[in-house]
Design an enzyme around this catalytic site. Structure first.
Site: not given
Ligand code: HXC
Ligand code: NAP
Length: 294
Positions: A26-27, A29, A49, A77, A107, A158, A200-201
């Site tokens: 839904g979001t 890539l 989610r 999960r 993060f 990485y 990459g990015p």
């Molecule tokens: C330190 C943190 C933190 C932060 C959360 N935590 N964020 N710790 N620094 N910034 C800790 C919390 O304190 C908590 O610890 C535990 O992690 C779980 O936090 P929640 O907020 O309850 O987690 P949750 O709601 O499950 O959310 C998961 C998430 C969140 C990963 C933290 O960011 C998320 O929902 N992300 C989904 C989308 C996303 O991340 N997209 C980007 C993908 S980009 P405790 O101790 O209380 O358990 C990507 C690119 C890769 O992958 C390569 C790029 C070049």
């Molecule tokens: P994004 O928009 O944050 O995508 C992450 C998606 O995962 C969201 O739609 C999120 O939806 C879903 N998600 C997270 N936790 C989930 C869970 N527990 N169950 C089901 N869905 C879940 O980020 P993006 O940049 O497009 O990333 C997409 C993919 O590309 C990821 O695998 C990322 O590692 C990879 N990637 C991205 C980059 C980049 O530069 N953007 C680089 C390298 C790799 P909800 O929050 O609604 O669950």
């Protein structure tokens, strides 16, 4: 020559007849890849989610590109929820051909600041989530003797090298890479192909807000880290993904394709830092190195 990287690459209807499941579709890539699959004639099933986000994305995608986008909330999960996601797709479309493991969490943080729960938050979405989906969909295909199926995993560059400050993500993506290569061999006999893309990015709200928060993106000038001096366009990634899930890639199995403008190699080459040397300095260096035998 006009740059072509913003254009779709495959011929019309190249994915006609395919049902493609995208986690996190839904979001970002996941959505961009899904939109291109739709344009190529596939039917989609997306999960995440946040149901509201999915509902809105599905309506917008159908309006803009036609076709059908089935959505349902599913936390990858949780294995039971993943099985329910799969079964809802089967009820709705009667089959599923492709699983795109795209959902992720990430993060930046020094590892010593992380709680065990923070490690799990990332590892559970990326590694456990990809495992759950692969197992649930794979078991269905194998038990029902269905062939010509594809799993495409989105990893990172990485995953191969490791990276400081994103340790849980690096660990989890490395695991997904290992799963890709392992099952490419083990499940080939069942007619299931596995490949991965390491992007990459590619700017997205989800990644940028967590990896380059605030004005870090401007301060760091991410493009400078890429030899081609630009970030990726979503269409470029979508083109590669569409090819890998299509029947044109029927002999691609177990591959991890990097699409990053050369970014990871720029970080790897030992002498790459010499990019900053000016022509005057090169004159001096040439003199000095030529004279070195004396
Ligand atoms: C330190 C943190 C933190 C932060 C959360 N935590 N964020 N710790 N620094 N910034 C800790 C919390 O304190 C908590 O610890 C535990 O992690 C779980 O936090 P929640 O907020 O309850 O987690 P949750 O709601 O499950 O959310 C998961 C998430 C969140 C990963 C933290 O960011 C998320 O929902 N992300 C989904 C989308 C996303 O991340 N997209 C980007 C993908 S980009 P405790 O101790 O209380 O358990 C990507 C690119 C890769 O992958 C390569 C790029 C070049
Ligand atoms: P994004 O928009 O944050 O995508 C992450 C998606 O995962 C969201 O739609 C999120 O939806 C879903 N998600 C997270 N936790 C989930 C869970 N527990 N169950 C089901 N869905 C879940 O980020 P993006 O940049 O497009 O990333 C997409 C993919 O590309 C990821 O695998 C990322 O590692 C990879 N990637 C991205 C980059 C980049 O530069 N953007 C680089 C390298 C790799 P909800 O929050 O609604 O669950």
């Amino acid at each position: 020559m006009q740059e072509k990287y913003n254009q779709g690459m495959l011929r019309d209807n190249a994915l006609e007849g395919k049902v493609i499941a995208i986690t996190g579709g839904g979001t970002g890539l996941g959505r961009s890849m899904g939109e291109y699959f739709l344009r190529l004639g596939a039917r989609l099933a997306i999960c995440g989610r946040r149901e509201e986000k999915l509902k809105q994305a599905s309506a917008e995608m159908e309006k803009e590109f036609g076709g059908e986008v089935f959505y349902t909330s599913c936390d990858v999960r949780n294995y039971e929820e993943v099985e329910a996601f799969r079964d809802k797709i089967l009820n709705h479309f009667g089959k599923v051909d492709v699983l795109l493991n795209n959902a992720a969490g990430n993060f930046i943080s020094p590892a010593e600041r992380l709680s065990p729960g923070a490690f799990d938050a990332v590892i559970d979405i990326v590694l456990k989530g990809s495992k759950n989906c692969t197992l649930a969909f794979g078991k269905h295909w194998i038990e029902n003797k269905q062939t010509n199926k594809v799993v495409l995993n989105i990893v990172t560059t990485y995953a191969e090298t490791g990276s400081a400050f994103v340790v849980p993500s690096a660990m989890a993506k490395a695991g997904v890479t290992a799963m890709t290569r392992s099952l490419a061999v083990e499940w080939a006999k069942y007619g299931i192909r596995f490949n991965a893309i390491a992007p990459g990015p590619f700017p997205t709200k989800g990644a940028w807000s967590r990896l380059l928060p605030g004005n870090i993106a401007e301060k760091l000038n991410v493009e400078q880290e890429v030899p081609l001096r630009r970030a990726g366009e979503h269409q470029e990634l979508a083109n590669l993904a569409a090819y890998l899930v299509s029947d044109f890639a029927a002999y691609m199995n177990g591959e991890v394709v990097i699409i990053d403008g050369g970014e990871w190699l720029q970080g790897a080459g030992q002498m790459n830092f010499l990019e900053v040397v000016t022509p005057d300095m090169w004159d001096w260096i040439e003199k000095a190195t030529r004279g070195s035998k004396e």
